[in-house]
Motif scaffolding. Structure first.
Motif, PDB file in Angstrom:
ATOM      1  N   VAL A  98       0.841  -1.190   0.000  1.00 10.69           N
ATOM      2  CA  VAL A  98       0.000   0.000   0.000  1.00 10.69           C
ATOM      3  C   VAL A  98       0.876   1.240   0.000  1.00 10.69           C
ATOM      4  N   ILE A  99       0.612   2.136  -0.949  1.00  9.12           N
ATOM      5  CA  ILE A  99       1.354   3.392  -1.051  1.00  9.12           C
ATOM      6  C   ILE A  99       0.374   4.532  -0.751  1.00  9.12           C
ATOM      7  N   PHE A 100       0.735   5.341   0.238  1.00  9.34           N
ATOM      8  CA  PHE A 100      -0.177   6.408   0.644  1.00  9.34           C
ATOM      9  C   PHE A 100       0.128   7.712  -0.087  1.00  9.34           C
ATOM     10  N   ALA A 101      -0.950   8.455  -0.374  1.00  6.72           N
ATOM     11  CA  ALA A 101      -0.800   9.800  -0.930  1.00  6.72           C
ATOM     12  C   ALA A 101      -1.503  10.765   0.006  1.00  6.72           C
ATOM     13  N   ASP A 102      -1.094  12.020  -0.052  1.00  5.15           N
ATOM     14  CA  ASP A 102      -1.660  13.042   0.825  1.00  5.15           C
ATOM     15  C   ASP A 102      -3.056  13.435   0.344  1.00  5.15           C
ATOM     16  N   ILE A 103      -3.730  14.218   1.176  1.00  7.19           N
ATOM     17  CA  ILE A 103      -5.076  14.682   0.827  1.00  7.19           C
ATOM     18  C   ILE A 103      -5.046  16.119   0.333  1.00  7.19           C
ATOM     19  N   HIS A 104      -6.141  16.485  -0.318  1.00  6.38           N
ATOM     20  CA  HIS A 104      -6.388  17.878  -0.670  1.00  6.38           C
ATOM     21  C   HIS A 104      -6.691  18.615   0.635  1.00  6.38           C
ATOM     22  N   GLU A 105      -6.133  19.813   0.766  1.00 12.01           N
ATOM     23  CA  GLU A 105      -6.222  20.527   2.035  1.00 12.01           C
ATOM     24  C   GLU A 105      -7.663  20.773   2.480  1.00 12.01           C
ATOM     25  N   ARG A 106      -8.549  21.090   1.544  1.00  8.00           N
ATOM     26  CA  ARG A 106      -9.894  21.509   1.957  1.00  8.00           C
ATOM     27  C   ARG A 106     -10.949  20.408   1.892  1.00  8.00           C
ATOM     28  N   LYS A 155       1.072   1.525  13.270  1.00  3.93           N
ATOM     29  CA  LYS A 155       2.191   0.631  13.527  1.00  3.93           C
ATOM     30  C   LYS A 155       2.471  -0.315  12.363  1.00  3.93           C
ATOM     31  N   VAL A 156       1.396  -0.884  11.785  1.00  3.93           N
ATOM     32  CA  VAL A 156       1.612  -1.861  10.713  1.00  3.93           C
ATOM     33  C   VAL A 156       2.198  -1.235   9.446  1.00  3.93           C
ATOM     34  N   TYR A 157       2.089   0.090   9.308  1.00  3.06           N
ATOM     35  CA  TYR A 157       2.638   0.739   8.118  1.00  3.06           C
ATOM     36  C   TYR A 157       3.893   1.556   8.411  1.00  3.06           C
ATOM     37  N   ALA A 158       4.225   1.681   9.666  1.00  2.00           N
ATOM     38  CA  ALA A 158       5.394   2.490  10.016  1.00  2.00           C
ATOM     39  C   ALA A 158       6.634   1.892   9.370  1.00  2.00           C
ATOM     40  N   GLY A 159       7.488   2.771   8.849  1.00  2.00           N
ATOM     41  CA  GLY A 159       8.723   2.277   8.250  1.00  2.00           C
ATOM     42  C   GLY A 159       8.580   1.877   6.803  1.00  2.00           C
ATOM     43  N   THR A 160       7.369   1.911   6.247  1.00  2.00           N
ATOM     44  CA  THR A 160       7.244   1.602   4.824  1.00  2.00           C
ATOM     45  C   THR A 160       7.516   2.861   4.007  1.00  2.00           C
ATOM     46  N   GLU A 161       6.524   3.741   3.969  1.00  2.00           N
ATOM     47  CA  GLU A 161       6.688   4.982   3.205  1.00  2.00           C
ATOM     48  C   GLU A 161       6.568   6.161   4.156  1.00  2.00           C
ATOM     49  N   ALA A 162       6.987   5.940   5.413  1.00  2.00           N
ATOM     50  CA  ALA A 162       6.660   6.895   6.464  1.00  2.00           C
ATOM     51  C   ALA A 162       7.513   8.156   6.455  1.00  2.00           C
ATOM     52  N   GLU A 163       7.524   8.835   5.320  1.00  2.00           N
ATOM     53  CA  GLU A 163       8.212  10.118   5.253  1.00  2.00           C
ATOM     54  C   GLU A 163       7.203  11.199   5.606  1.00  2.00           C
ATOM     55  N   ASP A 164       7.253  11.665   6.839  1.00  2.00           N
ATOM     56  CA  ASP A 164       6.246  12.617   7.287  1.00  2.00           C
ATOM     57  C   ASP A 164       6.094  13.825   6.363  1.00  2.00           C
ATOM     58  N   THR A 165       7.191  14.249   5.746  1.00  2.00           N
ATOM     59  CA  THR A 165       7.138  15.447   4.909  1.00  2.00           C
ATOM     60  C   THR A 165       6.248  15.256   3.677  1.00  2.00           C
ATOM     61  N   ALA A 166       5.955  14.006   3.318  1.00  2.00           N
ATOM     62  CA  ALA A 166       5.153  13.755   2.118  1.00  2.00           C
ATOM     63  C   ALA A 166       3.657  13.947   2.373  1.00  2.00           C
ATOM     64  N   TYR A 167       3.256  14.115   3.636  1.00  2.00           N
ATOM     65  CA  TYR A 167       1.822  14.175   3.950  1.00  2.00           C
ATOM     66  C   TYR A 167       1.437  15.385   4.793  1.00  2.00           C
ATOM     67  N   PRO A 168       1.818  16.591   4.356  1.00  2.00           N
ATOM     68  CA  PRO A 168       1.573  17.756   5.224  1.00  2.00           C
ATOM     69  C   PRO A 168       0.092  17.988   5.549  1.00  2.00           C
ATOM     70  N   HIS A 169      -0.789  17.797   4.572  1.00  2.00           N
ATOM     71  CA  HIS A 169      -2.196  18.102   4.828  1.00  2.00           C
ATOM     72  C   HIS A 169      -2.847  17.054   5.729  1.00  2.00           C
ATOM     73  N   THR A 170      -2.427  15.794   5.572  1.00  2.00           N
ATOM     74  CA  THR A 170      -2.949  14.765   6.466  1.00  2.00           C
ATOM     75  C   THR A 170      -2.487  15.035   7.895  1.00  2.00           C
ATOM     76  N   LEU A 171      -1.225  15.405   8.049  1.00  2.00           N
ATOM     77  CA  LEU A 171      -0.696  15.629   9.401  1.00  2.00           C
ATOM     78  C   LEU A 171      -1.360  16.833  10.065  1.00  2.00           C
ATOM     79  N   GLN A 172      -1.721  17.814   9.257  1.00  2.00           N
ATOM     80  CA  GLN A 172      -2.468  18.958   9.784  1.00  2.00           C
ATOM     81  C   GLN A 172      -3.878  18.516  10.197  1.00  2.00           C
ATOM     82  N   ALA A 173      -4.500  17.684   9.348  1.00  2.00           N
ATOM     83  CA  ALA A 173      -5.881  17.247   9.609  1.00  2.00           C
ATOM     84  C   ALA A 173      -5.980  16.429  10.900  1.00  2.00           C
ATOM     85  N   VAL A 174      -5.081  15.485  11.102  1.00  2.00           N
ATOM     86  CA  VAL A 174      -5.220  14.614  12.284  1.00  2.00           C
ATOM     87  C   VAL A 174      -5.139  15.417  13.587  1.00  2.00           C
TER      88      VAL A 174
END
Ligand SMILES: *Cc1c(COP(=O)(O)O)cnc(C)c1O
Length: 375
Positions: A98-106, A328-347
């Motif tokens: 599974v490869i995660f992509a970020d969300i649209h901000e709004r 936890k189950v996805y940590a270390g796969t694609e876990a580059e926090d910088t790639a998901y700024p809008h998700t990190l803001q949302a949570v």
């Protein structure tokens, strides 16, 4: 106060629902009784698709769809970093990457730009074969298919629409669950169209896919002979009881619930839009309001508002407190926090308020006041 008032709904529909349940008990056709086929036809017509295959829950629906698409080890499946676990879990269960992509901000939905970056990254890495995109119609709002479909075509990927929260939504006149090569929904009680237990459905226009799905949900059995198995499937059917309940609830859903839940959302928006970030519904989009999710200034404010609501007996929820790449189950796969700024803001900043078709204007008023007094 209830977060989603299922008791009020049952009260409104009690005579019809009780007699629908009784008629299943009287018929004793508990598995794949005629109500299941009737419901499948009704739902397929409603969303504008050729086939509907009901199954046991939304997670199985995702898994069955991925199985029908031939997804397995070595394949890359792309989905949103900000969704319920099942959107990703179903693909992981089949051993896909599974490869995660970020969300649209709004909109909180999959960002087409982030998606395309993720696809290009996987292609250039060469480790996994890009196969499927799973856009999620989060909180009732359809994803940005006008941009996602061309990306799928450009890279020759299939689309599996996760419409578990999206049933009833639309873009112009095209309804949710009609956007994917395969689309799914869930009838979990709190979803826009819920039953009284677990349930799900899969939609497609392709005859061969529909036949494959029918086989997969009944242990891969062949069409001609129920004890002959042409593939390995799972046991995932919708109970006749749940289908009978859904047939009654569907009438209420289309006759007034969808309209009334939109009215409730408007009450909130009118009262809150000048104070907090209210949900954004792009032009031409229609939401089925699985959630009404506001964004506060920061985590402190969010937690303060939630506490204040709780003190007044008003439930609210944080959907979702963790990005999927942080699980936890996805940590270390694609876990580059910088790639998901809008998700990190949302949570850190989202808060979902009580919403359902039976919400009263005074309740929306009271809730909005408490929010405004505590920001
Ligand atoms: C609820 C949900 C599912 C899973 O549905 P179940 O019927 O609970 O298995 C999948 N995806 C999303 C986005 C959901 O909200």
């Amino acid at each position: 106060m209830q977060f989603r008032d299922l008791k009020a709904q049952y009260k409104a529909l009690k005579p019809q629902i009780d007699s629908a349940i009784q008629s299943v008990l009287d018929s004793s056709e508990y598995i794949l009784g005629n109500q299941v086929a009737t419901l499948e036809e009704l739902l397929a017509n409603y969303v504008g698709r050729k086939h509907c295959i009901a199954c046991a829950n939304g997670t199985d629906a995702l898994q069955l769809a991925l199985m029908a698409m031939g997804v397995g080890r070595g394949d890359a499946v792309f989905t949103s970093d900000f969704t319920y676990f099942a959107s990703a879990g179903a693909a992981s269960f089949l051993q896909a990457e599974v490869i995660f992509a970020d969300i649209h901000e709004r909109t909180f939905n999959l960002s087409p730009e982030s998606l395309e970056n993720a696809i290009q990254r996987v292609i250039s890495d060469g480790k996994y074969l890009p196969k499927v995109i799973i856009p999620v119609d989060l909180f009732g709002l359809p994803a940005d298919y006008s941009q996602i479909i061309p990306i799928a075509e450009k890279y020759n990927l299939k689309i599996l629409e996760d419409g578990a929260q999206g049933f009833g939504g639309k873009i112009a006149d095209k309804k949710a669950c009609s956007f994917g090569d395969i689309s799914i929904t869930s009838f979990f009680p709190a979803k826009p169209l819920g039953c009284y237990g677990d349930g799900g459905a899969i939609f497609t226009d392709d005859d061969a896919t529909a036949e494959c799905l029918q086989s997969l949900r009944t242990q891969g059995r062949s069409k001609r002979n129920r004890y002959e198995h042409c593939q390995v499937g799972i046991n995932s059917r919708l109970d006749t009881l749940q289908a009978a309940i859904l047939l009654e609830k569907f009438k209420a859903f289309t006759e007034y619930e969808l309209r009334d839940v939109n009215r409730a959302a408007d009450w909130y928006t009118k009262r809150l839009e000048h104070a907090v970030k209210t949900p954004y519904v792009p032009n031409g989009y229609y939401s089925s309001w699985a959630q009404y999710t506001i964004r506060l200034q920061d985590m402190e404010t969010r937690d303060r508002v939630q506490c204040a609501l709780k003190e007044q007996g008003i439930p609210s929820m944080v959907y979702y407190p963790l990005a999927l790449h942080q699980q936890k189950v996805y940590a270390g796969t694609e876990a580059e926090d910088t790639a998901y700024p809008h998700t990190l803001q949302a949570v850190k900043t989202v808060l979902s308020l009580p919403i359902h078709p039976y919400l009263k204007e005074e309740e929306a008023d009271r809730i909005a006041k408490i929010v405004i007094d505590n920001i």
